[in-house]
Scaffold this motif. Structure first.
Motif, PDB file in Angstrom:
ATOM      1  N   ASN A  89      -5.386  -3.466  -5.230  1.00 38.75           N
ATOM      2  CA  ASN A  89      -4.233  -2.731  -4.713  1.00 38.75           C
ATOM      3  C   ASN A  89      -4.644  -1.643  -3.734  1.00 38.75           C
ATOM      4  O   ASN A  89      -3.957  -1.393  -2.754  1.00 38.75           O
ATOM      5  CB  ASN A  89      -3.475  -2.050  -5.857  1.00 38.75           C
ATOM      6  CG  ASN A  89      -2.743  -3.046  -6.710  1.00 38.75           C
ATOM      7  OD1 ASN A  89      -1.812  -3.691  -6.243  1.00 38.75           O
ATOM      8  ND2 ASN A  89      -3.169  -3.188  -7.953  1.00 38.75           N
ATOM      9  N   SER A 101      -2.936  -0.778   4.793  1.00 34.35           N
ATOM     10  CA  SER A 101      -1.897  -1.770   5.111  1.00 34.35           C
ATOM     11  C   SER A 101      -1.702  -1.943   6.616  1.00 34.35           C
ATOM     12  O   SER A 101      -1.267  -2.995   7.077  1.00 34.35           O
ATOM     13  CB  SER A 101      -0.581  -1.409   4.420  1.00 34.35           C
ATOM     14  OG  SER A 101      -0.268  -0.074   4.715  1.00 34.35           O
ATOM     15  N   ALA A 154      -9.194  -3.534   5.463  1.00 35.82           N
ATOM     16  CA  ALA A 154      -8.986  -3.921   4.066  1.00 35.82           C
ATOM     17  C   ALA A 154      -9.961  -5.030   3.713  1.00 35.82           C
ATOM     18  O   ALA A 154     -10.592  -5.024   2.652  1.00 35.82           O
ATOM     19  CB  ALA A 154      -7.552  -4.387   3.848  1.00 35.82           C
ATOM     20  N   GLN A 192      -5.378  -3.176  -0.426  1.00 37.51           N
ATOM     21  CA  GLN A 192      -4.168  -3.647   0.252  1.00 37.51           C
ATOM     22  C   GLN A 192      -3.302  -2.511   0.751  1.00 37.51           C
ATOM     23  O   GLN A 192      -2.815  -2.527   1.873  1.00 37.51           O
ATOM     24  CB  GLN A 192      -3.337  -4.534  -0.690  1.00 37.51           C
ATOM     25  CG  GLN A 192      -3.937  -5.889  -0.948  1.00 37.51           C
ATOM     26  CD  GLN A 192      -4.446  -6.525   0.322  1.00 37.51           C
ATOM     27  OE1 GLN A 192      -3.668  -6.780   1.243  1.00 37.51           O
ATOM     28  NE2 GLN A 192      -5.734  -6.746   0.414  1.00 37.51           N
ATOM     29  N   GLN A 193      -3.110  -1.498  -0.105  1.00 42.90           N
ATOM     30  CA  GLN A 193      -2.142  -0.467   0.259  1.00 42.90           C
ATOM     31  C   GLN A 193      -2.717   0.596   1.179  1.00 42.90           C
ATOM     32  O   GLN A 193      -2.053   1.037   2.100  1.00 42.90           O
ATOM     33  CB  GLN A 193      -1.606   0.192  -0.992  1.00 42.90           C
ATOM     34  CG  GLN A 193      -0.982  -0.850  -1.894  1.00 42.90           C
ATOM     35  CD  GLN A 193       0.057  -0.256  -2.808  1.00 42.90           C
ATOM     36  OE1 GLN A 193       0.259   0.950  -2.832  1.00 42.90           O
ATOM     37  NE2 GLN A 193       0.721  -1.113  -3.548  1.00 42.90           N
ATOM     38  N   PRO A 212      -5.508  -4.563   8.470  1.00 37.88           N
ATOM     39  CA  PRO A 212      -5.963  -5.599   7.543  1.00 37.88           C
ATOM     40  C   PRO A 212      -7.451  -5.900   7.670  1.00 37.88           C
ATOM     41  O   PRO A 212      -8.102  -6.246   6.680  1.00 37.88           O
ATOM     42  CB  PRO A 212      -5.134  -6.837   7.914  1.00 37.88           C
ATOM     43  CG  PRO A 212      -4.247  -6.447   9.020  1.00 37.88           C
ATOM     44  CD  PRO A 212      -4.394  -5.002   9.313  1.00 37.88           C
ATOM     45  N   VAL A 241      -4.491 -10.773   0.068  1.00 38.39           N
ATOM     46  CA  VAL A 241      -3.410 -10.465   1.005  1.00 38.39           C
ATOM     47  C   VAL A 241      -2.047 -10.886   0.461  1.00 38.39           C
ATOM     48  O   VAL A 241      -1.891 -11.980  -0.080  1.00 38.39           O
ATOM     49  CB  VAL A 241      -3.674 -11.173   2.355  1.00 38.39           C
ATOM     50  CG1 VAL A 241      -2.520 -10.958   3.316  1.00 38.39           C
ATOM     51  CG2 VAL A 241      -4.957 -10.634   2.936  1.00 38.39           C
TER      52      VAL A 241
END
Ligand code: TRP
Length: 455
Positions: A294, A301, A307, A297-298, A304, A125
Protein backbone atom coordinates in the motif's frame (compact mmCIF):
# COMPACT_ATOMS: atom_id res chain seq x y z
CA UNK A 1 38.80 -26.93 9.06
CA UNK A 2 40.77 -23.72 9.12
CA UNK A 3 39.19 -20.77 10.79
CA UNK A 4 38.99 -19.03 7.47
CA UNK A 5 36.34 -21.45 6.26
CA UNK A 6 33.81 -19.44 8.17
CA UNK A 7 34.40 -15.77 8.11
CA UNK A 8 37.40 -13.61 8.00
CA UNK A 9 36.72 -10.02 8.80
CA UNK A 10 39.30 -7.89 7.09
CA UNK A 11 38.65 -4.52 8.64
CA UNK A 12 37.11 -2.78 11.60
CA UNK A 13 34.19 -1.82 9.41
CA UNK A 14 33.93 -5.41 8.22
CA UNK A 15 33.59 -6.65 11.78
CA UNK A 16 30.76 -4.25 12.53
CA UNK A 17 29.00 -4.84 9.23
CA UNK A 18 29.14 -8.60 9.43
CA UNK A 19 27.78 -8.62 12.98
CA UNK A 20 25.18 -6.04 12.03
CA UNK A 21 24.36 -8.15 8.96
CA UNK A 22 23.51 -11.00 11.27
CA UNK A 23 21.52 -8.75 13.57
CA UNK A 24 19.60 -6.75 10.98
CA UNK A 25 17.08 -8.91 9.22
CA UNK A 26 13.48 -10.00 9.34
CA UNK A 27 13.64 -9.57 13.10
CA UNK A 28 13.72 -5.81 12.59
CA UNK A 29 11.50 -5.30 9.59
CA UNK A 30 9.04 -8.17 10.02
CA UNK A 31 9.00 -9.39 13.63
CA UNK A 32 9.49 -6.11 15.47
CA UNK A 33 6.46 -4.39 13.89
CA UNK A 34 4.15 -7.35 14.34
CA UNK A 35 5.15 -7.88 17.96
CA UNK A 36 4.74 -4.13 18.57
CA UNK A 37 1.27 -4.44 17.05
CA UNK A 38 0.44 -7.50 19.14
CA UNK A 39 1.51 -5.88 22.37
CA UNK A 40 -0.16 -2.53 21.91
CA UNK A 41 2.45 -0.13 20.53
CA UNK A 42 4.52 2.49 22.26
CA UNK A 43 4.77 0.98 25.75
CA UNK A 44 6.15 -2.22 24.21
CA UNK A 45 8.76 -0.20 22.32
CA UNK A 46 9.90 1.57 25.49
CA UNK A 47 10.28 -1.74 27.34
CA UNK A 48 12.04 -3.17 24.29
CA UNK A 49 14.56 -0.31 24.31
CA UNK A 50 15.11 -0.91 28.02
CA UNK A 51 15.83 -4.58 27.29
CA UNK A 52 18.29 -3.70 24.52
CA UNK A 53 20.28 -1.32 26.72
CA UNK A 54 20.11 -3.17 30.01
CA UNK A 55 20.30 -6.78 28.84
CA UNK A 56 21.16 -6.86 25.14
CA UNK A 57 24.32 -4.79 24.97
CA UNK A 58 26.06 -6.27 28.05
CA UNK A 59 25.18 -9.81 26.97
CA UNK A 60 26.48 -9.07 23.49
CA UNK A 61 29.78 -7.99 25.03
CA UNK A 62 29.65 -11.25 27.00
CA UNK A 63 29.22 -13.32 23.83
CA UNK A 64 32.09 -11.42 22.23
CA UNK A 65 34.32 -12.18 25.22
CA UNK A 66 33.50 -15.90 25.07
CA UNK A 67 33.95 -16.08 21.30
CA UNK A 68 37.18 -14.16 20.94
CA UNK A 69 38.78 -15.82 23.93
CA UNK A 70 37.97 -19.39 22.88
CA UNK A 71 38.26 -18.95 19.11
CA UNK A 72 35.99 -21.85 18.28
CA UNK A 73 32.34 -22.77 17.58
CA UNK A 74 29.56 -22.07 20.06
CA UNK A 75 29.59 -25.49 21.74
CA UNK A 76 33.36 -25.81 21.69
CA UNK A 77 33.72 -22.37 23.27
CA UNK A 78 32.21 -23.49 26.56
CA UNK A 79 34.31 -26.64 26.50
CA UNK A 80 37.47 -24.59 26.05
CA UNK A 81 36.63 -22.05 28.75
CA UNK A 82 34.96 -24.44 31.19
CA UNK A 83 36.38 -27.89 30.52
CA UNK A 84 34.59 -30.86 32.03
CA UNK A 85 31.57 -28.86 33.25
CA UNK A 86 27.91 -28.90 32.20
CA UNK A 87 28.40 -25.44 30.67
CA UNK A 88 28.80 -27.14 27.31
CA UNK A 89 25.04 -27.72 27.37
CA UNK A 90 24.51 -23.98 27.05
CA UNK A 91 26.38 -24.09 23.77
CA UNK A 92 24.45 -27.15 22.61
CA UNK A 93 21.12 -25.56 23.45
CA UNK A 94 22.20 -22.56 21.40
CA UNK A 95 22.94 -24.73 18.42
CA UNK A 96 19.53 -26.38 18.65
CA UNK A 97 17.89 -22.96 18.96
CA UNK A 98 19.79 -21.74 15.93
CA UNK A 99 18.53 -24.67 13.90
CA UNK A 100 14.92 -24.22 15.03
CA UNK A 101 14.90 -20.50 14.28
CA UNK A 102 16.38 -21.14 10.86
CA UNK A 103 13.47 -23.48 10.08
CA UNK A 104 10.67 -20.96 10.45
CA UNK A 105 12.74 -17.89 9.64
CA UNK A 106 13.41 -19.34 6.19
CA UNK A 107 9.66 -19.62 5.60
CA UNK A 108 9.26 -15.87 6.01
CA UNK A 109 12.50 -15.27 4.12
CA UNK A 110 10.89 -17.25 1.29
CA UNK A 111 7.90 -14.91 1.37
CA UNK A 112 10.25 -11.99 0.63
CA UNK A 113 11.22 -13.74 -2.62
CA UNK A 114 7.56 -14.06 -3.61
CA UNK A 115 7.28 -10.32 -3.07
CA UNK A 116 10.40 -9.65 -5.12
CA UNK A 117 8.69 -11.61 -7.91
CA UNK A 118 5.41 -9.74 -7.46
CA UNK A 119 7.19 -6.39 -7.42
CA UNK A 120 9.16 -7.27 -10.55
CA UNK A 121 6.04 -8.29 -12.43
CA UNK A 122 4.33 -5.09 -11.29
CA UNK A 123 1.46 -6.95 -9.72
CA UNK A 124 0.73 -4.46 -6.94
CA UNK A 125 -0.76 -1.99 -9.42
CA UNK A 126 -4.44 -1.15 -9.06
CA UNK A 127 -4.98 -3.26 -5.96
CA UNK A 128 -6.93 -1.99 -2.96
CA UNK A 129 -5.86 -2.62 0.66
CA UNK A 130 -8.50 -5.37 0.85
CA UNK A 131 -6.98 -7.01 -2.25
CA UNK A 132 -3.56 -7.08 -0.59
CA UNK A 133 -5.00 -8.78 2.47
CA UNK A 134 -6.82 -11.34 0.34
CA UNK A 135 -3.87 -12.10 -1.91
CA UNK A 136 -1.50 -12.49 1.04
CA UNK A 137 -3.96 -14.87 2.69
CA UNK A 138 -4.29 -16.80 -0.49
CA UNK A 139 -0.49 -17.00 -0.88
CA UNK A 140 0.45 -17.89 2.70
CA UNK A 141 -2.17 -20.61 3.03
CA UNK A 142 -1.32 -22.07 -0.37
CA UNK A 143 0.40 -25.45 -0.07
CA UNK A 144 2.96 -25.07 -2.83
CA UNK A 145 4.12 -21.57 -3.61
CA UNK A 146 5.58 -20.74 -0.18
CA UNK A 147 7.30 -24.12 -0.13
CA UNK A 148 9.03 -23.49 -3.41
CA UNK A 149 10.35 -20.16 -2.13
CA UNK A 150 11.40 -21.79 1.13
CA UNK A 151 13.47 -24.33 -0.76
CA UNK A 152 14.96 -21.64 -3.01
CA UNK A 153 15.92 -19.53 -0.01
CA UNK A 154 17.50 -22.42 1.85
CA UNK A 155 19.47 -23.37 -1.24
CA UNK A 156 20.75 -19.80 -1.56
CA UNK A 157 21.88 -19.90 2.06
CA UNK A 158 23.40 -23.32 1.55
CA UNK A 159 25.29 -22.23 -1.53
CA UNK A 160 26.91 -19.29 0.25
CA UNK A 161 27.76 -21.40 3.30
CA UNK A 162 29.45 -24.02 1.14
CA UNK A 163 31.32 -21.44 -0.90
CA UNK A 164 32.73 -19.93 2.27
CA UNK A 165 31.38 -16.76 3.68
CA UNK A 166 34.57 -14.69 3.91
CA UNK A 167 33.95 -12.60 0.84
CA UNK A 168 30.20 -12.94 0.70
CA UNK A 169 29.11 -11.59 4.03
CA UNK A 170 31.52 -8.75 4.39
CA UNK A 171 31.24 -7.49 0.82
CA UNK A 172 27.50 -7.71 0.49
CA UNK A 173 26.96 -6.17 3.93
CA UNK A 174 29.15 -3.24 3.03
CA UNK A 175 26.96 -2.18 0.17
CA UNK A 176 23.62 -3.56 1.20
CA UNK A 177 23.27 -2.22 4.71
CA UNK A 178 23.67 1.45 3.85
CA UNK A 179 21.30 1.03 0.89
CA UNK A 180 18.66 -0.64 3.01
CA UNK A 181 19.07 2.06 5.60
CA UNK A 182 18.54 4.90 3.13
CA UNK A 183 15.54 3.21 1.59
CA UNK A 184 13.96 2.64 4.98
CA UNK A 185 14.39 6.32 5.88
CA UNK A 186 12.77 7.39 2.59
CA UNK A 187 9.88 4.98 3.02
CA UNK A 188 9.29 6.05 6.62
CA UNK A 189 9.06 9.63 5.35
CA UNK A 190 6.55 8.59 2.67
CA UNK A 191 4.49 6.55 5.07
CA UNK A 192 4.22 9.31 7.64
CA UNK A 193 2.76 11.71 5.09
CA UNK A 194 -0.07 9.40 4.01
CA UNK A 195 -3.56 10.66 4.90
CA UNK A 196 -4.58 9.51 8.36
CA UNK A 197 -1.03 8.52 9.31
CA UNK A 198 -1.18 10.51 12.57
CA UNK A 199 -2.98 7.72 14.34
CA UNK A 200 -0.11 5.38 13.56
CA UNK A 201 2.45 7.88 14.80
CA UNK A 202 0.43 8.25 17.98
CA UNK A 203 0.38 4.46 18.35
CA UNK A 204 4.18 4.54 18.21
CA UNK A 205 4.76 7.48 20.49
CA UNK A 206 1.99 7.60 23.08
CA UNK A 207 2.39 4.78 25.57
CA UNK A 208 -0.73 3.12 26.90
CA UNK A 209 0.55 1.56 30.12
CA UNK A 210 -2.78 -0.06 30.87
CA UNK A 211 -1.95 -2.70 28.26
CA UNK A 212 1.34 -3.71 29.91
CA UNK A 213 1.34 -7.16 31.48
CA UNK A 214 4.00 -9.79 32.15
CA UNK A 215 3.46 -11.03 28.61
CA UNK A 216 4.58 -7.69 27.22
CA UNK A 217 7.84 -7.91 29.17
CA UNK A 218 8.53 -11.44 27.98
CA UNK A 219 7.67 -10.40 24.42
CA UNK A 220 9.97 -7.38 24.55
CA UNK A 221 12.84 -9.33 26.07
CA UNK A 222 12.47 -12.11 23.50
CA UNK A 223 12.36 -9.59 20.67
CA UNK A 224 15.51 -7.86 21.97
CA UNK A 225 17.44 -11.14 21.97
CA UNK A 226 16.04 -12.19 18.61
CA UNK A 227 16.81 -8.91 16.93
CA UNK A 228 20.33 -8.61 18.31
CA UNK A 229 21.09 -12.28 17.41
CA UNK A 230 21.79 -13.04 21.06
CA UNK A 231 21.47 -16.05 23.30
CA UNK A 232 22.59 -18.88 21.06
CA UNK A 233 26.24 -18.23 20.43
CA UNK A 234 25.85 -16.73 16.99
CA UNK A 235 27.82 -13.61 17.83
CA UNK A 236 30.23 -15.83 19.80
CA UNK A 237 31.06 -17.59 16.57
CA UNK A 238 31.55 -14.30 14.74
CA UNK A 239 33.68 -12.95 17.58
CA UNK A 240 36.01 -15.90 17.20
CA UNK A 241 37.21 -14.18 14.01
CA UNK A 242 37.65 -10.74 15.51
CA UNK A 243 41.22 -9.52 15.65
CA UNK A 244 43.10 -8.72 18.85
CA UNK A 245 42.52 -5.04 18.16
CA UNK A 246 38.74 -5.19 17.86
CA UNK A 247 37.14 -3.03 20.52
CA UNK A 248 34.42 -5.34 21.86
CA UNK A 249 32.37 -2.76 23.72
CA UNK A 250 32.38 -0.29 20.89
CA UNK A 251 31.45 -2.97 18.36
CA UNK A 252 28.53 -4.08 20.53
CA UNK A 253 27.40 -0.52 20.86
CA UNK A 254 27.53 0.12 17.10
CA UNK A 255 25.66 -3.07 16.28
CA UNK A 256 23.03 -2.26 18.90
CA UNK A 257 22.49 1.22 17.53
CA UNK A 258 22.24 0.13 13.90
CA UNK A 259 19.86 -2.69 14.77
CA UNK A 260 17.60 -0.56 16.92
CA UNK A 261 17.45 2.24 14.37
CA UNK A 262 16.35 -0.12 11.63
CA UNK A 263 13.68 -1.69 13.84
CA UNK A 264 12.21 1.58 15.05
CA UNK A 265 12.26 3.06 11.54
CA UNK A 266 10.50 -0.05 10.24
CA UNK A 267 7.81 0.72 12.82
CA UNK A 268 7.54 4.21 11.37
CA UNK A 269 6.95 2.73 7.93
CA UNK A 270 4.41 0.13 8.96
CA UNK A 271 2.10 1.75 11.51
CA UNK A 272 1.37 5.11 9.86
CA UNK A 273 0.59 3.18 6.67
CA UNK A 274 -1.45 0.51 8.44
CA UNK A 275 -3.63 3.09 10.18
CA UNK A 276 -3.90 5.08 6.98
CA UNK A 277 -5.35 2.18 5.00
CA UNK A 278 -7.29 0.65 7.89
CA UNK A 279 -5.23 -2.48 8.55
CA UNK A 280 -5.32 -3.59 12.19
CA UNK A 281 -1.89 -3.32 13.89
CA UNK A 282 -2.31 -6.79 15.41
CA UNK A 283 -2.65 -8.50 12.02
CA UNK A 284 0.18 -10.91 12.98
CA UNK A 285 3.03 -12.28 10.89
CA UNK A 286 1.49 -11.01 7.66
CA UNK A 287 1.49 -7.39 8.85
CA UNK A 288 4.36 -6.02 6.77
CA UNK A 289 3.39 -8.06 3.74
CA UNK A 290 -0.10 -6.60 3.58
CA UNK A 291 0.83 -3.07 4.63
CA UNK A 292 3.92 -2.27 2.58
CA UNK A 293 2.53 -2.68 -0.92
CA UNK A 294 0.00 0.00 0.00
CA UNK A 295 2.82 2.38 0.86
CA UNK A 296 4.37 1.90 -2.57
CA UNK A 297 1.06 2.34 -4.35
CA UNK A 298 -0.26 5.31 -2.44
CA UNK A 299 2.85 7.33 -1.69
CA UNK A 300 3.92 7.28 -5.32
CA UNK A 301 0.52 7.35 -6.97
CA UNK A 302 1.66 10.12 -9.37
CA UNK A 303 4.90 8.40 -10.24
CA UNK A 304 4.28 4.73 -10.99
CA UNK A 305 7.87 4.24 -12.11
CA UNK A 306 9.07 5.26 -8.64
CA UNK A 307 6.56 2.92 -7.04
CA UNK A 308 7.93 0.14 -9.21
CA UNK A 309 11.60 0.86 -8.54
CA UNK A 310 11.17 1.34 -4.82
CA UNK A 311 9.17 -1.80 -4.32
CA UNK A 312 11.59 -3.96 -6.33
CA UNK A 313 14.59 -2.50 -4.54
CA UNK A 314 13.01 -2.78 -1.11
CA UNK A 315 12.11 -6.46 -1.38
CA UNK A 316 15.48 -7.35 -2.85
CA UNK A 317 17.24 -5.61 0.03
CA UNK A 318 14.91 -7.23 2.54
CA UNK A 319 15.66 -10.65 1.06
CA UNK A 320 19.40 -9.92 1.25
CA UNK A 321 19.10 -8.74 4.85
CA UNK A 322 17.31 -11.98 5.64
CA UNK A 323 20.05 -13.89 3.82
CA UNK A 324 22.88 -12.44 5.92
CA UNK A 325 20.88 -13.54 8.96
CA UNK A 326 20.07 -17.07 7.74
CA UNK A 327 23.75 -17.50 6.85
CA UNK A 328 24.73 -16.64 10.42
CA UNK A 329 22.30 -19.20 11.85
CA UNK A 330 23.17 -21.91 9.34
CA UNK A 331 26.86 -21.33 10.03
CA UNK A 332 26.43 -21.94 13.77
CA UNK A 333 24.98 -25.41 13.14
CA UNK A 334 27.20 -26.33 10.20
CA UNK A 335 30.39 -25.35 12.04
CA UNK A 336 29.28 -27.40 15.03
CA UNK A 337 28.57 -30.57 13.01
CA UNK A 338 31.72 -30.10 11.00
CA UNK A 339 34.04 -29.56 13.95
CA UNK A 340 32.53 -31.79 16.60
CA UNK A 341 31.56 -34.78 14.46
CA UNK A 342 34.34 -34.50 11.89
CA UNK A 343 31.93 -34.42 8.99
CA UNK A 344 33.08 -32.63 5.87
CA UNK A 345 31.82 -29.12 5.71
CA UNK A 346 29.75 -29.91 2.65
CA UNK A 347 28.09 -32.88 4.27
CA UNK A 348 27.39 -30.93 7.45
CA UNK A 349 25.82 -28.13 5.43
CA UNK A 350 23.63 -30.58 3.50
CA UNK A 351 22.38 -32.14 6.70
CA UNK A 352 21.37 -28.77 8.06
CA UNK A 353 19.78 -27.63 4.81
CA UNK A 354 17.76 -30.77 4.26
CA UNK A 355 16.56 -31.03 7.87
CA UNK A 356 15.50 -27.39 7.65
CA UNK A 357 13.57 -28.08 4.49
CA UNK A 358 11.56 -30.77 6.26
CA UNK A 359 10.79 -28.80 9.42
CA UNK A 360 10.38 -25.56 7.47
CA UNK A 361 7.76 -27.31 5.35
CA UNK A 362 5.84 -28.20 8.50
CA UNK A 363 5.99 -24.59 9.66
CA UNK A 364 4.90 -23.29 6.30
CA UNK A 365 1.98 -25.71 5.97
CA UNK A 366 0.88 -24.92 9.51
CA UNK A 367 -0.34 -21.56 8.20
CA UNK A 368 -2.57 -23.35 5.71
CA UNK A 369 -3.63 -26.99 5.51
CA UNK A 370 -2.05 -27.89 8.85
CA UNK A 371 -3.64 -24.99 10.71
CA UNK A 372 -5.61 -27.43 12.84
CA UNK A 373 -2.53 -29.37 13.98
CA UNK A 374 -1.58 -27.64 17.23
CA UNK A 375 0.61 -28.39 20.21
CA UNK A 376 -0.08 -26.50 23.45
CA UNK A 377 -2.60 -24.52 21.43
CA UNK A 378 0.03 -23.23 19.00
CA UNK A 379 0.57 -24.05 15.33
CA UNK A 380 4.03 -25.35 14.41
CA UNK A 381 5.03 -21.93 13.15
CA UNK A 382 3.98 -20.18 16.37
CA UNK A 383 5.38 -22.98 18.49
CA UNK A 384 8.84 -22.71 16.90
CA UNK A 385 8.74 -18.97 17.35
CA UNK A 386 7.59 -19.16 20.97
CA UNK A 387 9.98 -21.86 22.08
CA UNK A 388 13.01 -20.19 20.54
CA UNK A 389 12.45 -16.45 20.95
CA UNK A 390 10.62 -16.50 24.25
CA UNK A 391 12.27 -19.43 26.00
CA UNK A 392 15.58 -20.57 24.53
CA UNK A 393 17.10 -17.19 23.70
CA UNK A 394 16.38 -15.56 27.08
CA UNK A 395 17.57 -18.76 28.79
CA UNK A 396 20.74 -18.62 26.73
CA UNK A 397 21.18 -14.97 27.70
CA UNK A 398 20.64 -15.83 31.35
CA UNK A 399 23.32 -18.52 31.28
CA UNK A 400 25.76 -16.36 29.34
CA UNK A 401 25.44 -13.56 31.89
CA UNK A 402 25.87 -16.00 34.79
CA UNK A 403 28.85 -17.56 33.01
CA UNK A 404 30.65 -14.23 32.66
CA UNK A 405 29.40 -12.73 35.92
CA UNK A 406 30.07 -15.70 38.20
CA UNK A 407 32.07 -18.44 36.52
CA UNK A 408 34.68 -17.01 34.20
CA UNK A 409 37.83 -15.59 35.77
CA UNK A 410 37.48 -11.79 35.94
CA UNK A 411 41.02 -11.46 34.65
CA UNK A 412 39.95 -13.01 31.36
CA UNK A 413 36.92 -10.76 31.07
CA UNK A 414 39.02 -7.69 31.80
CA UNK A 415 41.74 -8.72 29.34
CA UNK A 416 39.21 -9.22 26.58
CA UNK A 417 37.17 -6.10 27.18
CA UNK A 418 40.21 -3.84 27.55
CA UNK A 419 42.33 -5.64 24.93
CA UNK A 420 44.98 -6.63 27.48
CA UNK A 421 44.77 -3.28 29.20
CA UNK A 422 45.45 -1.19 26.11
CA UNK A 423 41.95 0.27 25.97
CA UNK A 424 40.26 2.44 28.53
CA UNK A 425 36.73 1.15 28.88
CA UNK A 426 34.86 3.34 31.35
CA UNK A 427 31.82 1.07 31.19
CA UNK A 428 33.77 -2.06 32.17
CA UNK A 429 32.60 -2.13 35.79
CA UNK A 430 29.04 -1.38 34.80
CA UNK A 431 28.99 -4.19 32.25
CA UNK A 432 30.31 -6.72 34.74
CA UNK A 433 27.86 -5.52 37.38
CA UNK A 434 24.95 -5.92 34.96
CA UNK A 435 26.09 -9.38 33.90
CA UNK A 436 26.56 -10.45 37.48
CA UNK A 437 23.40 -9.12 39.11
CA UNK A 438 21.03 -7.14 36.95
CA UNK A 439 20.65 -9.42 33.95
CA UNK A 440 20.23 -12.72 35.84
CA UNK A 441 17.71 -11.19 38.22
CA UNK A 442 15.76 -9.32 35.55
CA UNK A 443 15.55 -12.30 33.19
CA UNK A 444 14.55 -14.65 36.02
CA UNK A 445 11.86 -12.28 37.26
CA UNK A 446 10.34 -11.97 33.81
CA UNK A 447 10.32 -15.75 33.43
CA UNK A 448 8.87 -16.40 36.86
CA UNK A 449 6.22 -13.79 36.39
CA UNK A 450 5.13 -14.75 32.90
CA UNK A 451 5.47 -18.50 32.98
CA UNK A 452 4.04 -18.71 36.48
CA UNK A 453 6.85 -21.07 37.37
CA UNK A 454 6.23 -20.70 41.07
CA UNK A 455 2.49 -20.40 41.03
N1 TRP B 1 18.81 -11.13 14.38
C1 TRP B 1 18.32 -11.63 13.15
C2 TRP B 1 17.13 -10.78 12.72
O1 TRP B 1 16.81 -9.82 13.38
C3 TRP B 1 17.94 -13.09 13.23
C4 TRP B 1 19.07 -13.89 13.76
C5 TRP B 1 20.25 -14.16 13.13
C6 TRP B 1 19.16 -14.45 15.05
N2 TRP B 1 21.07 -14.87 13.93
C7 TRP B 1 20.43 -15.07 15.12
C8 TRP B 1 18.29 -14.48 16.13
C9 TRP B 1 20.84 -15.67 16.30
C10 TRP B 1 18.71 -15.09 17.30
C11 TRP B 1 19.97 -15.67 17.40
O2 TRP B 1 16.52 -11.01 11.75
Amino acid sequence: MTKNDRANFGSKMGVILASAGSAVGLGNVWRFPYETGNYGGSAFIIIYLGCVILLGLPIMVGEFVIGRRSRTNAAGAFRVLAPGTPWRWVGRMGILASFLILCYYSVVAGWTLEFVAEALTNSFVGKTPADFVASFDEFSTNSWRPLIWLVVFLLLTHFIIVQGVEKGIEKSSKFMMPMLFILIVVLAGCSMTLPGAEKGIEFLLKPDWSKVTGRVFLGAMGQAFFSLSLGLGCLCTYASYFSKETNLTRTAFSVGIIDTFVAVLAGFIIFPAAFSVGIKPDAGPGLIFITLPNVFQQAFSDAPILAYLFSVLFYILLALAALTSTISMHEVVTAYLHEEFKLTRKKAAWMVTSACMVLGTLCSLSLGVLKGATLFGLTFFDLFDFVTAKLMLPFGGLFISIFIGWYLDKKITRQEITNEGSLKVPTYKLIVFILKYVAPIAISLIFIHELGLFK
